[in-house]
Design a protein around this motif. Structure first.
Motif, PDB file in Angstrom:
ATOM      1  N   THR A 173       0.870  -1.171   0.000  1.00 45.46           N
ATOM      2  CA  THR A 173       0.000   0.000   0.000  1.00 45.46           C
ATOM      3  C   THR A 173       0.908   1.222   0.000  1.00 45.46           C
ATOM      4  O   THR A 173       2.124   1.113  -0.179  1.00 45.46           O
ATOM      5  CB  THR A 173      -0.909  -0.007   1.234  1.00 45.46           C
ATOM      6  N   LYS A 174       0.359   2.386   0.256  1.00 46.59           N
ATOM      7  CA  LYS A 174       1.184   3.596   0.300  1.00 46.59           C
ATOM      8  C   LYS A 174       1.994   3.691   1.588  1.00 46.59           C
ATOM      9  O   LYS A 174       2.899   4.517   1.694  1.00 46.59           O
ATOM     10  CB  LYS A 174       0.300   4.837   0.151  1.00 46.59           C
ATOM     11  N   VAL A 178       1.956  -5.565   2.014  1.00 43.15           N
ATOM     12  CA  VAL A 178       0.776  -6.412   2.132  1.00 43.15           C
ATOM     13  C   VAL A 178       1.256  -7.845   2.308  1.00 43.15           C
ATOM     14  O   VAL A 178       2.008  -8.351   1.465  1.00 43.15           O
ATOM     15  CB  VAL A 178      -0.112  -6.307   0.878  1.00 43.15           C
ATOM     16  N   HIS A 256      -3.163  -2.662  -4.854  1.00 38.75           N
ATOM     17  CA  HIS A 256      -1.855  -3.002  -4.300  1.00 38.75           C
ATOM     18  C   HIS A 256      -0.901  -3.316  -5.454  1.00 38.75           C
ATOM     19  O   HIS A 256      -1.012  -4.356  -6.078  1.00 38.75           O
ATOM     20  CB  HIS A 256      -1.950  -4.205  -3.350  1.00 38.75           C
TER      21      HIS A 256
END
Length: 268
Positions: A173-174, A178, A256
């Motif tokens: 993610t930012k 994940v 993602h």
């Protein structure tokens, strides 16, 4: 009476000498024409049944058949020789303990167009990860990694071996990685980058290890490194340093993005 009309018997009896001569001439001409037609048919027939002609045609056919057979045999022999030459080059390329070097040499032969009859069977070694894993396992999974005793050098001071490639690091993610079976769970950072905004930039220059054997790939378009050819295997014993990141294609709207790291193999 017209010229081409056939006179009756009674008319012939009443012919004058001039008419009789004309009639005789017409009859003789018609008979001569029939003889010529019959002779032409017989000549044509005799031409195709002439023993000399038949023997010549048979000899020509035999020569053509033999030439075609010789050409086919030569083509088959050349193809067999080419296959044997390719097999010899492939065998020589595979006479290595390091599967990474084997793959590199086979790729070189393929790029040079020297193994066209075997390229489809061999290309899976550097395009299909499962096939590459089986090959590495069959080869014993050995790699030429310099062994250095004593404490590890700091990550930014460690000496690179010159071996590089793109390694899949997982999806992100930012602000964080994940969890994934074949992604970030298979990467062990020596100093894990702190999560939060800009955490990927902090990964550059960091050292890591793989949890299980994986593969480095060649360069490729942004977000498409998984389609690039396999370059070499890496094992948990190898120390890798991230030099650059591919954060995916910015035009793809994936939640993602897959993250690939360009890594170099370190000497210790």
């Amino acid at each position: 009476m017209a010229l081409d009309d056939k006179p009756t018997h009674d008319e012939i009896l009443g012919f004058t000498p001039e008419q009789w001569e004309r009639h005789r001439w017409q009859v003789e001409r018609a008979a001569h024409e029939r003889e010529l037609a019959i002779k032409e048919r017989e000549d044509r027939r005799s031409f195709f049944t002439n023993p000399l002609l038949l023997s010549i045609v048979g000899a020509i056919i035999a020569i053509l058949v033999n030439a075609a057979n010789d050409a086919w045999n030569k083509s088959r022999n050349l193809a067999q020789q080419a296959r044997e030459a390719e097999q010899a080059m492939i065998q020589k390329a595979m006479d290595q303990d390091d599967p990474g070097k084997v793959i590199a040499r086979l790729r070189l032969l393929d790029a040079a167009g020297m193994i066209p009859r075997h390229r489809d069977q061999l290309r899976v070694l550097w395009t299909d990860e499962k096939a590459a894993q089986l090959f590495v396992a069959a080869a014993g999974g050995t790699t030429d990694v310099p062994v250095v005793t004593g404490p590890l050098q700091p990550c930014d001071k460690a000496t690179a071996t010159g071996q590089t490639g793109w390694l899949y690091l997982g999806r992100a993610t930012k602000t964080a990685w994940v969890p994934g079976e074949r992604g970030s769970d298979l990467i062990k950072w020596e100093v894990e980058p702190a999560q939060g905004a800009g955490f990927l930039d902090k990964a550059k220059g960091q050292c890591l290890h793989v949890v299980q054997p994986k593969f480095l790939r060649d360069d490729g378009p942004a977000g498409e490194k998984r389609h690039a050819p396999i370059k070499m295997p890496v094992t948990p014993a190898m120390r890798l340093r991230v030099t650059d990141l591919d954060e995916g294609d910015p035009n793809h709207q994936e939640l993602h993005q897959p993250i690939w790291g360009h890594v170099e193999v370190l000497a210790n």
